[in-house]
Design a protein around this motif. Structure first.
Motif, short mmCIF file in Angstrom:
data_model
loop_
_atom_site.label_atom_id
_atom_site.label_comp_id
_atom_site.label_asym_id
_atom_site.label_seq_id
_atom_site.Cartn_x
_atom_site.Cartn_y
_atom_site.Cartn_z
N GLU A 139 -11.05 -0.74 -7.92
CA GLU A 139 -11.42 0.51 -8.61
C GLU A 139 -10.99 1.76 -7.85
N GLN A 140 -10.44 1.57 -6.67
CA GLN A 140 -10.01 2.68 -5.82
C GLN A 140 -11.13 3.72 -5.67
N VAL A 141 -12.29 3.22 -5.25
CA VAL A 141 -13.49 4.05 -5.17
C VAL A 141 -13.38 5.16 -4.13
N PRO A 142 -13.04 4.86 -2.87
CA PRO A 142 -13.16 5.90 -1.85
C PRO A 142 -12.18 7.04 -2.01
N GLN A 143 -12.66 8.21 -1.68
CA GLN A 143 -11.77 9.35 -1.48
C GLN A 143 -11.69 9.54 0.03
N CYS A 144 -12.71 10.15 0.63
CA CYS A 144 -12.68 10.25 2.09
C CYS A 144 -13.14 8.93 2.71
N GLY A 145 -14.03 8.21 2.02
CA GLY A 145 -14.47 6.90 2.45
C GLY A 145 -15.63 6.88 3.43
N TYR A 146 -16.10 8.03 3.86
CA TYR A 146 -17.11 8.06 4.91
C TYR A 146 -18.39 7.33 4.52
N CYS A 147 -18.83 7.49 3.30
CA CYS A 147 -20.10 6.91 2.86
C CYS A 147 -19.95 5.50 2.31
N GLN A 148 -18.74 5.04 2.12
CA GLN A 148 -18.53 3.85 1.31
C GLN A 148 -19.07 2.55 1.89
#
Length: 177
Positions: free
Chosen positions: A108-117
């Motif tokens: 789903e290509q969820v992360p943008q910055c990914g910090y919280c993922q």
């Protein structure tokens, strides 16, 4: 004063030296070099530091390391092992497997910055273990209303997170034995 404590993290036993009140997050990151759980707010308000303790979400930034002794600690790095164990995969299969939640996040290509993922995936794994077919409302509730506090994503990828949880739920049904 530092004590020697034995932790079970991602299926392996580790002896660490830390004061009993040291936050579990600091031990995971600094002593065990696990970079999945992250320091966000330091007050258990954002969820970036989330891990599973015996299958239940815990905010490792405020959890004393002594509380984790005798419990199974699972970080995002340990999710493939959790899935392999659930499915009875052999060592070779397990080495290649991602947890369906991790794969859904990629698909789903969820992360943008990914910090919280990593924290988001931890709570998704907990949700799907308790409710293998959650509704959108139940997914939203797990990320916003379920204690200890909401999971925060500064990039606002909540719609993609919901899609990923639904995708993971379907994949986990398809992989059921």
């Amino acid at each position: 004063m530092a004590s020697e404590l034995t932790l079970t993290v991602n299926g392996a036993k580790h002896v660490v030296s830390a004061a009993q009140e040291t936050p579990l997050l600091f031990v995971l990151r600094n002593e065990l070099k696990l970079t999945g759980p992250r320091l966000g707010c330091g007050m258990a308000q954002c969820g970036a530091c989330s891990v599973l303790l015996d299958g239940e979400e815990a905010r490792s930034c405020i959890t004393p390391v002594s509380y984790a002794v005798g419990k199974r600690v699972t970080t995002i790095e340990g999710l493939p092992g959790v899935w392999a164990e659930e499915k009875g995969l052999n060592a070779e299969e397990a080495a290649k497997a991602l947890h369906p939640v991790q794969q859904a996040w990629i698909d789903e290509q969820v992360p943008q910055c990914g910090y919280c993922q990593s924290g988001m995936m931890i709570v998704a794994v907990q949700l799907l273990a308790k409710n293998p077919n959650p509704t959108v409302a139940q997914i939203k509730d797990a990320f916003t209303n379920t204690p200890p506090s909401p999971h925060l994503c500064r990039c606002g990828t909540y719609a993609a997170i919901i899609d990923a949880v639904q995708r993971a739920a379907q994949a986990m049904k398809g992989a059921a034995r």
